[in-house]
Design an enzyme around this catalytic site. Sequence first.
Site, PDB file in Angstrom:
ATOM      1  N   TRP A   1       0.462  -1.436  -0.289  1.00 47.55           N
ATOM      2  CA  TRP A   1      -0.146   0.280   0.073  1.00 47.55           C
ATOM      3  C   TRP A   1       0.735   0.883  -0.383  1.00 47.55           C
ATOM      4  O   TRP A   1       0.325   2.015  -1.076  1.00 47.55           O
ATOM      5  CB  TRP A   1      -1.289  -0.524   1.224  1.00 47.55           C
ATOM      6  CG  TRP A   1      -2.469  -1.212   1.037  1.00 47.55           C
ATOM      7  CD1 TRP A   1      -2.636  -2.393   1.668  1.00 47.55           C
ATOM      8  CD2 TRP A   1      -3.282  -1.308  -0.112  1.00 47.55           C
ATOM      9  NE1 TRP A   1      -3.180  -2.859   0.678  1.00 47.55           N
ATOM     10  CE2 TRP A   1      -4.074  -2.489  -0.032  1.00 47.55           C
ATOM     11  CE3 TRP A   1      -3.369  -0.073  -1.039  1.00 47.55           C
ATOM     12  CZ2 TRP A   1      -4.625  -2.910  -0.883  1.00 47.55           C
ATOM     13  CZ3 TRP A   1      -4.390  -0.363  -1.767  1.00 47.55           C
ATOM     14  CH2 TRP A   1      -4.703  -1.383  -1.750  1.00 47.55           C
TER      15      TRP A   1
ATOM     16  N   ASP B   1      -1.492   6.320   6.522  1.00 48.07           N
ATOM     17  CA  ASP B   1      -2.049   5.648   5.482  1.00 48.07           C
ATOM     18  C   ASP B   1      -2.588   4.459   7.010  1.00 48.07           C
ATOM     19  O   ASP B   1      -2.463   3.875   6.930  1.00 48.07           O
ATOM     20  CB  ASP B   1      -2.333   5.038   4.758  1.00 48.07           C
ATOM     21  CG  ASP B   1      -3.228   4.087   3.935  1.00 48.07           C
ATOM     22  OD1 ASP B   1      -4.552   3.978   4.426  1.00 48.07           O
ATOM     23  OD2 ASP B   1      -2.837   3.440   2.709  1.00 48.07           O
TER      24      ASP B   1
ATOM     25  N   LYS C   1     -12.637  -1.438   7.242  1.00 46.60           N
ATOM     26  CA  LYS C   1     -11.795  -2.217   8.012  1.00 46.60           C
ATOM     27  C   LYS C   1     -12.285  -2.480   9.557  1.00 46.60           C
ATOM     28  O   LYS C   1     -12.677  -2.765  10.084  1.00 46.60           O
ATOM     29  CB  LYS C   1     -10.506  -1.895   7.631  1.00 46.60           C
ATOM     30  CG  LYS C   1      -9.761  -3.017   6.500  1.00 46.60           C
ATOM     31  CD  LYS C   1      -9.472  -2.009   5.622  1.00 46.60           C
ATOM     32  CE  LYS C   1      -8.328  -1.995   4.434  1.00 46.60           C
ATOM     33  NZ  LYS C   1      -8.931  -3.379   3.658  1.00 46.60           N
TER      34      LYS C   1
END
Lengths: 360, 360
Positions: free
Chosen positions: B102, B172, B196
Amino acid sequence: MENVYNFSAGPAGLPKEVMQKAQAEFVEWNGLGTSVMEISHRSKEFIQVAEEAEQDLRDLLDIPDNYRVLFCQGGARAQFAAVPLNLLGSSLKATYVDAGYWAQSAVKEAEKYCQVDLVDAKTTKEGRVAVIQASDWKIDPESAYVHFCPNETIDGIEISDLPDTKLPIVADMSSNILSRKIDVSRYGVIYAGAQKNIGPAGICIAIVRDDLLDLAYELLPSFMSYKVLAEKDSMFNTPPTFAWYLSGLVFKWLKGQGGVSAIEQINIEKATILYDYIDSSAFYSNDVHAQNRSRMNVPFQLAKPELDEVFLKQASERGLVSLKGHRAVGGMRASIYNAMPIEGVKALVEFMREFAADNA
Amino acid sequence: MENVYNFSAGPAGLPKEVMQKAQAEFVEWNGLGTSVMEISHRSKEFIQVAEEAEQDLRDLLDIPDNYRVLFCQGGARAQFAAVPLNLLGSSLKATYVDAGYWAQSAVKEAEKYCQVDLVDAKTTKEGRVAVIQASDWKIDPESAYVHFCPNETIDGIEISDLPDTKLPIVADMSSNILSRKIDVSRYGVIYAGAQKNIGPAGICIAIVRDDLLDLAYELLPSFMSYKVLAEKDSMFNTPPTFAWYLSGLVFKWLKGQGGVSAIEQINIEKATILYDYIDSSAFYSNDVHAQNRSRMNVPFQLAKPELDEVFLKQASERGLVSLKGHRAVGGMRASIYNAMPIEGVKALVEFMREFAADNA
């Protein structure tokens, strides 16, 4: 409360059957032991939801094969930027047709990215608000595209004709998509935030002719790129899966109603009942010319604006909710999207009649 | 199916109590006769939902007053563009720390907008995958900010320290926000896609220090501007109201669990149970160094990868679902976010033990 009729302009009421089905399977969906919102967007179960939703929308709007259906995030406001960033190509300008609040909002964003050639399409006709007919819009042939908003939720204006141009026509159909037959092949891009005629807020449909996919500005944020979204089946980033699923249920519901032609007849009937009553009454008024009256959003004013609050309160007690007009114009607004049953409009007119009699 | 434990990496399982409450009030919310998703985002009822969600998040993370909490659309991928477009100011470069999939995805997007000064933080320690400690990251002082991803869902890596820098730190936290205590005051921007640890896909939280609101690139799409979102209370465009509401329910649930400190203890316990078992078994392996093992996402491999499909099938029959590893790395992955009860982890370990015994 029994029999609430929700006239919200958006997020708007969804079909009751859709909401009941979604509720029934909210925690335990499709035998998986989880909700549809708790599974991977790349699972075979969700892919099926996604593909069915697209196919149903294609069926409903008779979308030709050379158009891509994209499920985007950010709503129509994101498209206000995405349209120029995706379509300008090497052109420096675009034509924007102004007939109301949302068209103007799109202009404001587009001006960041190009020279806007503005067509002021507002006019008056027989003393009423109207829109110049599309064949008379002066369109600069050097524009990359022509943008307009065929239904203005705040102004209560609808445009049903299209300009005669070879340029790609881009339409913000947030508030009237699926409410009437359209010929998709005449457009370059159609986009629509979901929260009126499609589903919940948080998802936006873009229908893009595939020859327009290669014009994007290099520095466009990737998640806004029509090309990226087309290549990744709208799953470049995690899509709003629950909103996509609910939109799919609405499409199935609409097919069950007989599709767009059938709902259009009902929408005409609903709008006729309401406008006819307003016109017949000395107590209520709507200042839009019949030719441009929106079938989706019916703003109206009371002869005694000092009674606005009383009207809203009494309506609400009767289960007629969210009738308050947009803060920019005041008065009342009845949004009567696809999900509003004809009984809701009749109940509204009945209340309006009684209120007028009591307060005239 | 009874007692399904959902190990999906995202969209992930939400707390059962939250889902049941949302189901119960799905069609008829708050006495309005409509769903929360069918009302105006500007109604007093929804404003209350929105404000409570923000306040609860502020309480949970102890967010200082000089930070704005923004509810955005487009997910973390949108933030990959929004961060440079909002924060670069007159600077031409930014430092990006790479410790996994990511972080690299964020780099790819940032490279459109600036020179990326890349810190390769991946290393090995005692033969295992690890991350260089943050105090050793070489950060160019001319960077506008330092970006990193403290939890890598695919690599199963977590970073719990912060670099020693005066630059704004941008994190992030999509996959570990609210799972452990953090000191918000040490960050410039924290962002997190909801799907999430917060709520359903389609909403993204950004927590922005207010001195960073004035740096935005002029041509930034307005709906991505931190400043615009801050000024408009995240309602520049219609927000994804249902996702916001559900996120609010999750915040209240988390407060009911005792808040972040309490859930962190449970998360440590869950991760310890699973990693301890993997380490004790000759049949399963995880190659991340203990120091950087993610508490949220536990990838593991079977000694006999040819049994992967059988493992998944049998697990699924036991109600242990969505254990398939990311397609980029294969094997298995158990995502054990806040909503996963400890019983789910115990049930997984019990099944893994039996499966290993049957197939060793």
